[in-house]
Design a protein around this motif. Sequence first.
Motif, PDB file in Angstrom:
ATOM      1  N   LEU A 268       0.631  -1.325   0.048  1.00 52.75           N
ATOM      2  CA  LEU A 268       0.010   0.120   0.052  1.00 52.75           C
ATOM      3  C   LEU A 268       0.769   1.491  -0.055  1.00 52.75           C
ATOM      4  CD1 LEU A 268      -2.610   1.159   0.344  1.00 52.75           C
ATOM      5  CD2 LEU A 268      -2.531   1.257   2.549  1.00 52.75           C
ATOM      6  N   ASN A 269       1.787   1.172   0.880  1.00 58.28           N
ATOM      7  CA  ASN A 269       2.513   2.512   1.038  1.00 58.28           C
ATOM      8  C   ASN A 269       3.689   2.698  -0.252  1.00 58.28           C
ATOM      9  OD1 ASN A 269       2.455   4.177   3.612  1.00 58.28           O
ATOM     10  ND2 ASN A 269       1.871   1.754   4.189  1.00 58.28           N
ATOM     11  N   ALA A 270       4.022   1.565  -0.667  1.00 53.60           N
ATOM     12  CA  ALA A 270       4.798   1.679  -1.943  1.00 53.60           C
ATOM     13  C   ALA A 270       4.095   2.361  -3.247  1.00 53.60           C
ATOM     14  CB  ALA A 270       5.414   0.365  -2.284  1.00 53.60           C
ATOM     15  N   ALA A 271       2.794   1.844  -3.218  1.00 52.20           N
ATOM     16  CA  ALA A 271       2.034   2.193  -4.432  1.00 52.20           C
ATOM     17  C   ALA A 271       1.540   3.916  -4.258  1.00 52.20           C
ATOM     18  CB  ALA A 271       0.576   1.405  -4.492  1.00 52.20           C
ATOM     19  N   ARG A 272       1.434   4.245  -3.049  1.00 56.00           N
ATOM     20  CA  ARG A 272       1.008   5.457  -2.582  1.00 56.00           C
ATOM     21  C   ARG A 272       2.400   6.614  -2.608  1.00 56.00           C
ATOM     22  NH1 ARG A 272      -3.082   5.304   2.228  1.00 56.00           N
ATOM     23  NH2 ARG A 272      -5.074   4.182   1.188  1.00 56.00           N
ATOM     24  N   GLN A 273       3.535   5.758  -2.530  1.00 52.93           N
ATOM     25  CA  GLN A 273       4.620   6.485  -2.274  1.00 52.93           C
ATOM     26  C   GLN A 273       4.603   7.417  -0.834  1.00 52.93           C
ATOM     27  OE1 GLN A 273       5.745   8.755  -5.593  1.00 52.93           O
ATOM     28  NE2 GLN A 273       5.922   7.219  -7.005  1.00 52.93           N
ATOM     29  N   SER A 274       4.267   6.695   0.267  1.00 50.68           N
ATOM     30  CA  SER A 274       3.846   7.375   1.323  1.00 50.68           C
ATOM     31  C   SER A 274       4.587   6.960   2.514  1.00 50.68           C
ATOM     32  CB  SER A 274       2.379   7.321   1.532  1.00 50.68           C
ATOM     33  OG  SER A 274       2.033   6.067   1.595  1.00 50.68           O
ATOM     34  N   PHE A 275       5.958   6.039   2.139  1.00 48.09           N
ATOM     35  CA  PHE A 275       6.819   5.876   3.252  1.00 48.09           C
ATOM     36  C   PHE A 275       7.517   7.077   3.991  1.00 48.09           C
ATOM     37  CE2 PHE A 275       6.799   1.903   1.033  1.00 48.09           C
ATOM     38  CZ  PHE A 275       6.426   0.916   1.926  1.00 48.09           C
ATOM     39  N   GLY A 276       7.574   7.052   5.410  1.00 45.83           N
ATOM     40  CA  GLY A 276       8.334   7.982   5.890  1.00 45.83           C
ATOM     41  C   GLY A 276       9.940   8.180   5.692  1.00 45.83           C
ATOM     42  N   LEU A 277      10.658   8.846   6.318  1.00 42.55           N
ATOM     43  CA  LEU A 277      11.787   9.223   6.023  1.00 42.55           C
ATOM     44  C   LEU A 277      12.749   7.780   6.527  1.00 42.55           C
ATOM     45  CD1 LEU A 277      14.256  11.083   5.509  1.00 42.55           C
ATOM     46  CD2 LEU A 277      14.352  11.499   8.165  1.00 42.55           C
ATOM     47  N   GLU A 278      12.370   7.038   6.987  1.00 43.45           N
ATOM     48  CA  GLU A 278      13.265   5.824   7.558  1.00 43.45           C
ATOM     49  C   GLU A 278      12.957   4.489   6.248  1.00 43.45           C
ATOM     50  OE1 GLU A 278      14.167   3.190  11.476  1.00 43.45           O
ATOM     51  OE2 GLU A 278      11.910   3.611  11.035  1.00 43.45           O
ATOM     52  N   LEU A 279      12.025   4.601   5.392  1.00 41.39           N
ATOM     53  CA  LEU A 279      11.870   3.635   4.520  1.00 41.39           C
ATOM     54  C   LEU A 279      11.655   4.634   3.216  1.00 41.39           C
ATOM     55  CD1 LEU A 279       9.648   1.001   6.071  1.00 41.39           C
ATOM     56  CD2 LEU A 279      11.983   0.931   5.602  1.00 41.39           C
ATOM     57  N   ALA A 280      12.142   5.674   2.950  1.00 40.43           N
ATOM     58  CA  ALA A 280      12.034   6.551   1.978  1.00 40.43           C
ATOM     59  C   ALA A 280      12.452   6.005   0.711  1.00 40.43           C
ATOM     60  CB  ALA A 280      12.499   8.150   2.290  1.00 40.43           C
ATOM     61  N   SER A 281      13.480   5.205   0.727  1.00 42.64           N
ATOM     62  CA  SER A 281      14.021   4.446  -0.514  1.00 42.64           C
ATOM     63  C   SER A 281      12.945   3.852  -1.060  1.00 42.64           C
ATOM     64  CB  SER A 281      15.112   3.688  -0.227  1.00 42.64           C
ATOM     65  OG  SER A 281      14.940   2.559   0.681  1.00 42.64           O
ATOM     66  N   LEU A 282      11.746   3.129  -0.215  1.00 39.65           N
ATOM     67  CA  LEU A 282      11.106   2.244  -0.957  1.00 39.65           C
ATOM     68  C   LEU A 282       9.795   3.121  -1.791  1.00 39.65           C
ATOM     69  CD1 LEU A 282      10.280  -0.243   1.862  1.00 39.65           C
ATOM     70  CD2 LEU A 282      11.628  -0.428  -0.400  1.00 39.65           C
ATOM     71  N   ASN A 283       9.945   4.407  -1.508  1.00 38.43           N
ATOM     72  CA  ASN A 283       8.948   5.253  -2.174  1.00 38.43           C
ATOM     73  C   ASN A 283       9.145   5.136  -3.808  1.00 38.43           C
ATOM     74  OD1 ASN A 283       7.155   6.045  -0.318  1.00 38.43           O
ATOM     75  ND2 ASN A 283       8.588   7.748   0.392  1.00 38.43           N
ATOM     76  N   ARG A 284      10.405   4.948  -4.142  1.00 35.90           N
ATOM     77  CA  ARG A 284      10.774   4.800  -5.725  1.00 35.90           C
ATOM     78  C   ARG A 284      10.381   3.427  -6.152  1.00 35.90           C
ATOM     79  NH1 ARG A 284      15.529   2.347  -6.692  1.00 35.90           N
ATOM     80  NH2 ARG A 284      15.730   3.345  -8.772  1.00 35.90           N
ATOM     81  N   CYS A 285       9.727   2.389  -5.407  1.00 37.59           N
ATOM     82  CA  CYS A 285       9.844   1.158  -5.794  1.00 37.59           C
ATOM     83  C   CYS A 285       8.247   0.878  -6.210  1.00 37.59           C
ATOM     84  CB  CYS A 285      10.259   0.066  -4.669  1.00 37.59           C
ATOM     85  SG  CYS A 285      11.958  -0.144  -4.370  1.00 37.59           S
ATOM     86  N   VAL A 286       8.032  -0.180  -7.072  1.00 38.92           N
ATOM     87  CA  VAL A 286       6.864  -0.452  -7.384  1.00 38.92           C
ATOM     88  C   VAL A 286       6.573  -1.960  -6.768  1.00 38.92           C
ATOM     89  CG1 VAL A 286       5.549  -1.169  -9.506  1.00 38.92           C
ATOM     90  CG2 VAL A 286       6.882   0.543  -9.718  1.00 38.92           C
ATOM     91  N   PRO A 287       5.585  -2.201  -6.068  1.00 35.89           N
ATOM     92  CA  PRO A 287       5.266  -3.464  -5.361  1.00 35.89           C
ATOM     93  C   PRO A 287       4.655  -4.439  -6.297  1.00 35.89           C
ATOM     94  CG  PRO A 287       3.566  -2.016  -4.603  1.00 35.89           C
ATOM     95  CD  PRO A 287       4.615  -1.378  -5.646  1.00 35.89           C
ATOM     96  N   PHE A 288       5.010  -5.785  -6.114  1.00 39.31           N
ATOM     97  CA  PHE A 288       4.516  -6.820  -6.660  1.00 39.31           C
ATOM     98  C   PHE A 288       4.380  -8.048  -5.533  1.00 39.31           C
ATOM     99  CE2 PHE A 288       7.000  -5.253  -9.931  1.00 39.31           C
ATOM    100  CZ  PHE A 288       6.155  -5.097 -10.875  1.00 39.31           C
ATOM    101  N   VAL A 289       2.991  -8.133  -5.033  1.00 38.49           N
ATOM    102  CA  VAL A 289       2.702  -9.033  -4.038  1.00 38.49           C
ATOM    103  C   VAL A 289       2.448 -10.324  -4.710  1.00 38.49           C
ATOM    104  CG1 VAL A 289       1.007  -9.469  -2.184  1.00 38.49           C
ATOM    105  CG2 VAL A 289       1.610  -7.135  -2.831  1.00 38.49           C
ATOM    106  N   LEU A 290       3.175 -11.417  -4.378  1.00 33.84           N
ATOM    107  CA  LEU A 290       2.867 -12.713  -4.818  1.00 33.84           C
ATOM    108  C   LEU A 290       2.528 -13.627  -3.536  1.00 33.84           C
ATOM    109  CD1 LEU A 290       6.173 -12.636  -7.199  1.00 33.84           C
ATOM    110  CD2 LEU A 290       3.522 -12.258  -7.946  1.00 33.84           C
ATOM    111  N   ARG A 291       1.431 -13.939  -3.463  1.00 29.68           N
ATOM    112  CA  ARG A 291       0.993 -14.877  -2.353  1.00 29.68           C
ATOM    113  C   ARG A 291       1.127 -16.312  -2.822  1.00 29.68           C
ATOM    114  NH1 ARG A 291      -0.683 -11.283   1.226  1.00 29.68           N
ATOM    115  NH2 ARG A 291      -1.957  -9.549   0.852  1.00 29.68           N
ATOM    116  N   LEU A 292       1.790 -17.095  -2.470  1.00 30.34           N
ATOM    117  CA  LEU A 292       2.328 -18.347  -2.884  1.00 30.34           C
ATOM    118  C   LEU A 292       1.344 -19.356  -2.770  1.00 30.34           C
ATOM    119  CD1 LEU A 292       5.960 -18.598  -1.413  1.00 30.34           C
ATOM    120  CD2 LEU A 292       5.340 -17.894  -3.952  1.00 30.34           C
ATOM    121  N   ARG A 293       0.365 -19.063  -1.972  1.00 32.02           N
ATOM    122  CA  ARG A 293      -0.741 -20.046  -1.874  1.00 32.02           C
ATOM    123  C   ARG A 293      -1.617 -20.206  -3.273  1.00 32.02           C
ATOM    124  NH1 ARG A 293      -2.603 -16.173   1.915  1.00 32.02           N
ATOM    125  NH2 ARG A 293      -4.346 -14.966   1.075  1.00 32.02           N
ATOM    126  N   SER A 294      -1.360 -19.292  -4.028  1.00 33.27           N
ATOM    127  CA  SER A 294      -2.156 -18.964  -5.414  1.00 33.27           C
ATOM    128  C   SER A 294      -1.569 -19.773  -6.372  1.00 33.27           C
ATOM    129  CB  SER A 294      -2.149 -17.383  -5.750  1.00 33.27           C
ATOM    130  OG  SER A 294      -2.908 -16.756  -5.076  1.00 33.27           O
TER     131      SER A 294
END
Length: 570
Positions: A268-294
Amino acid sequence: MHGLEAVVVRLASTVAQTVAKSVLTPKPGAGLVANPVRPLPKPAGPEKLARVLGERIASAYTLVPEHERLAAVAAVQDTFAAAGPVDADRLFAVDLDPGRLAHELQRPVADLAERGRELYGELLRLCCAHLVEQLTAHPTFAARAAVEHTRRTGALLRERTVTGAGEQTALGFEGQYADFVAGTHSRLELFGVTLGGRRRAEWPLDTAYISLAVDDERAHGPHHEALGVPGATRTSVKVEQALAGCTRLVLRGPAGSGKSTLVQWLALNAARQSFGLELASLNRCVPFVLRLRSFNTPEGLPMPEDFLSASGVPLRAPAGWVEDLLASGRALVLVDGVDEVPPRLRNRTEQWLKALITAFPRARYIVTTRPSAVPEDWLAAHGFTAHTLLPMGREDIRAFIRHWHDSVRRECAADAERESLERYEASLNQAVTMRRDLGQLATNPLMCALLCALNHDRRMHLPRARKELYDAALDMLLVRRDTERDITSVEGVALSRDEQTVLLQRLAYWMIRNGQAETAREEAVTMLDEWLATMPQVREQGDASQVFSHLLIRSGLLREPVPGYVDFVH
């Protein structure tokens, strides 16, 4: 004229002929018509070039033996003789750079000594410079160059237009995909809890999420300090700190400890680019959620181009979009639930992960699992850091209860109901503080959520007896939680609640009778093997080892705090 002078003149003549072949080709003006409309001037003779070459040899290479100088000059002549005509197109191909032209024309001269090879290289460069000078000074060259410049400029503009359109397309899709991820992960789904007649309860993740702590263990022996054996160092940090310190992380935790919720929060936060200062580097990332049970199917695990379709994303990405993100380090790959992969397929999962890491080492990877499903050092050789989610402390429990009730308040339309929630929250906070059994249950986020739901549904009348509380918890953990997530027979067996309860009761009773807080895994499997003799319907599904794995990994009641030993969560 002695030998060296004659050889130099022949070299200059060869270069002049190379120019003449090019210039005298009928390409007047810009070279756009087949036949010239006026006579072409003749190129300059070889005398000037022969003089320049002779002066250079005499000034810098007088100490080179005569035969080496002769051989070097002859090698340059052979090079031009083999090169064929050097025309304007050939010069444009090397951007009118004499050095690049010399590099293109040069040939191996292994039979020359070191100084002879140096002379060969210098003479070749001087001849190329003379050739470029001659061709660019020709009256037809200016028109030809103007045509080439116009063509190159047009091609560059077209390329930039196409590239810009491609980048714009990718950028536009990235925004579309981010909106989809944010929309699908903005609410927290609490499996196994029914409120107000709804089959499932969903709450806004923004208010429901709380930051949990993780424990980084590095054991030096078979047993951990937690069981009274020295040799392990333990550090406790917030999960955000752990994430900020590494790009590859294995997050371990028992059932209901918050692993999947954390994955959802990261997406959610990677998609919104809403991480705080501690994880600011993740704001440039695009998330891919891979739930292995699928992916517990014969088709196997998805390749990058299939990430979206395999995850149920109804969007079509531009060609190569996912691969480009992985290669550039902008992809955040969230692999959730290794424990939800059947044991026979876990090796396949591991190989798939290793292949991804090898192909795309710059991407960021976070993998979640229950501790018992994989070895303690799983993927450590591939740069993964392992962290274990810790039980919630007192302040965490209060924060969780507050967030849970804030989430429900946002769904309330009536003021009276919101006022009731204030009382429910205060009552539950007092109950988990005063009642030890509730306080122990509340250290697990899933169980704490269950207490919040029970307290809400029963209007602050929580069961007084521990058995009633555990009955509600067992119903969720042993049956409803996996059923509502469509998880069945992961460990090769499918046990009913009664079958699981009987086996867990016998194990718990045996441990209490023997005064043991934990037992060896092998011992537990041996006992299960005996008990299954009276349960043929379970024995038909699998052996004692499979049944034990099911109870350990799926029930949420057993845990393996150290390899080879198991105990109950409470």
